[in-house]
Design a protein around this motif. Sequence first.
Motif, PDB file in Angstrom:
ATOM      1  N   THR A 273      32.225  39.838  41.285  1.00 55.09           N
ATOM      2  CA  THR A 273      32.185  40.211  42.897  1.00 55.09           C
ATOM      3  C   THR A 273      32.660  38.771  43.777  1.00 55.09           C
ATOM      4  OG1 THR A 273      31.017  41.891  42.719  1.00 55.09           O
ATOM      5  CG2 THR A 273      31.495  41.422  44.910  1.00 55.09           C
ATOM      6  N   GLY A 274      33.673  39.005  44.637  1.00 59.68           N
ATOM      7  CA  GLY A 274      34.276  37.798  45.509  1.00 59.68           C
ATOM      8  C   GLY A 274      35.372  38.229  46.153  1.00 59.68           C
ATOM      9  N   TYR A 291      46.802  31.832  45.037  1.00 62.58           N
ATOM     10  CA  TYR A 291      46.673  32.318  46.410  1.00 62.58           C
ATOM     11  C   TYR A 291      45.538  33.249  46.738  1.00 62.58           C
ATOM     12  CZ  TYR A 291      48.239  34.888  50.735  1.00 62.58           C
ATOM     13  OH  TYR A 291      48.233  35.573  52.032  1.00 62.58           O
ATOM     14  N   ASN A 292      44.655  32.778  47.807  1.00 62.83           N
ATOM     15  CA  ASN A 292      43.534  33.626  48.051  1.00 62.83           C
ATOM     16  C   ASN A 292      43.783  34.724  49.018  1.00 62.83           C
ATOM     17  OD1 ASN A 292      40.969  34.642  48.744  1.00 62.83           O
ATOM     18  ND2 ASN A 292      40.132  32.729  49.665  1.00 62.83           N
ATOM     19  N   LEU A 293      43.921  35.808  48.601  1.00 59.90           N
ATOM     20  CA  LEU A 293      44.291  37.110  49.529  1.00 59.90           C
ATOM     21  C   LEU A 293      43.075  37.405  50.430  1.00 59.90           C
ATOM     22  CD1 LEU A 293      45.588  39.453  46.866  1.00 59.90           C
ATOM     23  CD2 LEU A 293      46.719  39.030  48.933  1.00 59.90           C
ATOM     24  N   GLU A 294      41.746  36.748  50.212  1.00 62.94           N
ATOM     25  CA  GLU A 294      40.530  36.941  50.901  1.00 62.94           C
ATOM     26  C   GLU A 294      40.088  38.483  51.140  1.00 62.94           C
ATOM     27  OE1 GLU A 294      41.590  35.147  54.921  1.00 62.94           O
ATOM     28  OE2 GLU A 294      42.201  33.325  54.085  1.00 62.94           O
ATOM     29  N   ASP A 295      40.535  39.040  50.079  1.00 64.78           N
ATOM     30  CA  ASP A 295      40.197  40.489  49.915  1.00 64.78           C
ATOM     31  C   ASP A 295      38.978  40.575  49.308  1.00 64.78           C
ATOM     32  OD1 ASP A 295      42.069  41.489  51.570  1.00 64.78           O
ATOM     33  OD2 ASP A 295      43.490  41.971  49.840  1.00 64.78           O
ATOM     34  N   ASN A 296      37.843  41.451  49.576  1.00 59.83           N
ATOM     35  CA  ASN A 296      36.721  41.462  48.872  1.00 59.83           C
ATOM     36  C   ASN A 296      36.851  42.553  47.513  1.00 59.83           C
ATOM     37  OD1 ASN A 296      35.077  39.707  50.098  1.00 59.83           O
ATOM     38  ND2 ASN A 296      34.887  41.063  51.944  1.00 59.83           N
ATOM     39  N   VAL A 297      36.680  42.066  46.295  1.00 55.59           N
ATOM     40  CA  VAL A 297      36.864  42.901  45.263  1.00 55.59           C
ATOM     41  C   VAL A 297      35.629  42.728  44.191  1.00 55.59           C
ATOM     42  CG1 VAL A 297      39.228  42.762  45.718  1.00 55.59           C
ATOM     43  CG2 VAL A 297      37.939  41.130  44.104  1.00 55.59           C
ATOM     44  N   GLU A 298      35.674  43.713  43.476  1.00 57.77           N
ATOM     45  CA  GLU A 298      34.829  43.685  42.311  1.00 57.77           C
ATOM     46  C   GLU A 298      35.589  43.763  40.827  1.00 57.77           C
ATOM     47  OE1 GLU A 298      30.484  45.443  41.887  1.00 57.77           O
ATOM     48  OE2 GLU A 298      31.886  47.097  41.030  1.00 57.77           O
ATOM     49  N   VAL A 299      35.747  42.813  40.083  1.00 56.13           N
ATOM     50  CA  VAL A 299      36.585  43.121  39.136  1.00 56.13           C
ATOM     51  C   VAL A 299      35.744  43.015  37.882  1.00 56.13           C
ATOM     52  CG1 VAL A 299      38.360  41.660  37.608  1.00 56.13           C
ATOM     53  CG2 VAL A 299      38.448  41.467  39.940  1.00 56.13           C
ATOM     54  N   SER A 300      36.153  43.902  36.794  1.00 55.14           N
ATOM     55  CA  SER A 300      35.508  43.883  35.425  1.00 55.14           C
ATOM     56  C   SER A 300      36.333  43.941  34.241  1.00 55.14           C
ATOM     57  CB  SER A 300      34.678  45.286  35.433  1.00 55.14           C
ATOM     58  OG  SER A 300      34.161  45.540  34.350  1.00 55.14           O
ATOM     59  N   ASP A 301      35.691  43.248  33.333  1.00 50.74           N
ATOM     60  CA  ASP A 301      36.706  43.320  31.971  1.00 50.74           C
ATOM     61  C   ASP A 301      35.989  44.527  31.058  1.00 50.74           C
ATOM     62  OD1 ASP A 301      34.424  42.180  31.228  1.00 50.74           O
ATOM     63  OD2 ASP A 301      35.271  40.535  30.340  1.00 50.74           O
TER      64      ASP A 301
END
Length: 432
Positions: A273-274, A291-301
């Motif tokens: 998360t970040g 490039y930092n989109l500055e969108d808060n996301v949660e990424v999972s594999d």
Amino acid sequence: MTLPQLGDWKTEEQLRAIQDAQLPTTLRWAAASPFYRSRLGDATPRDRADLAKLPLTTKQDLRDQYPFGLLAVDRAELATYHESSGTAGQPTPSYYTAEDWVDLAERYARKWIGIGASDTFLVRTPYALMITGHLAHAAARLHGATVVPGDNRSLAMPYSRVVRVLHDLEVTLTWSMPTETLLWAAAARAAGHRPGKDFPALRALFVGGEPLSDARRARITEIWGVPVIEEYGSTETGSLAGECPGGRMHLWSDRAVFEVLDPDTGRTSATGTGQLVVTPLFRQAMPLLRYNLEDNVEVSDAECECGWALPTVRVLGRSAFGYPVAGTKVTQNRVEELVFGLPIEHEVLFWRGRADPDVLRLQIEVPDEHRTAACAALSEAVRSAYDIPVDVAGVPVGTLVPGSVLTGVHDVVKPRGLFGADEDWDKALLYY
């Protein structure tokens, strides 16, 4: 340039190999722009390890390099120039070659409900300088669909006309913000149509551009009787993720390298998360490195039932942001879940709220016959979810979204100088 397609890999290792094969070219392209040439000096990065050592590219970098400080090709090679909406500050520039556009269009078209030659596709997002309308238009044309360029910032396309086009042209697919689909439903009813019955050609609603709670998505599907398919992207990058048949959002990691930034530590990782950091792999006109989109996301594999060997992403956005009410953080996402958790029979489409320090004030647009029940149900739902004071007011239909917005036909004219005796010459030289 050969672009990877879904199905070109079966494992994460094969996906990573696709990235590693393209990265040297991507890094070489970047070194041709004034911005990266200055940042890199003589040390042109060559691989993933070199990329990881580079500083992040920020939105402010893009603003500072306005208009063409990131241009990596001759101006004659450019196909289009765009700018972001500027909702978070000064707009950022973005530009693409014709080959860049092939990548953009293909990524957008990766919908599990496909776009085909038999489709009539209503594009109901802005054209102008933003990429969103042009992107859907290009993707639809790439696959042979008939495009209806509806825009949503034009006086020439009021909601009454949208409904007419949806119905009379037998539109099969649409692209809009989620809120638009609710406005169409209200406008359709005002025109005497039943949204789930009188538009039988409609196959799916493609949406993006604003947070969408599960409850609102379910309500839109319930109203229109077709799937609501979400996607995620930006003007600076184009489409970055789309839904699989299982309803999960997957990052297009065969076309870009993604990282998740922990803003507190400055460290990045492949998952977690970040803030989302992206390096598009097939962007030549304006390469972007980390490039930092500055969108808060949660990424999972974690493995997905669809079988795509692509990471999944949840875009948190404003869903994680809230306002304090009586010592409790109240978020738009959660309140929206409660509003659209009301029975569909209450016919609540539109709402607004204000988080005062001691009470949450909500207004819902609801027909007279359902007002008491709807307000009582929402009040109880909020108290149960938050245990805070709440004031729910039911307002007549047409209060939050005036009927004139749904049924009006704007008088759009070309500039004129000479008028007849029975005409209004105050309209001289006006475009509206």
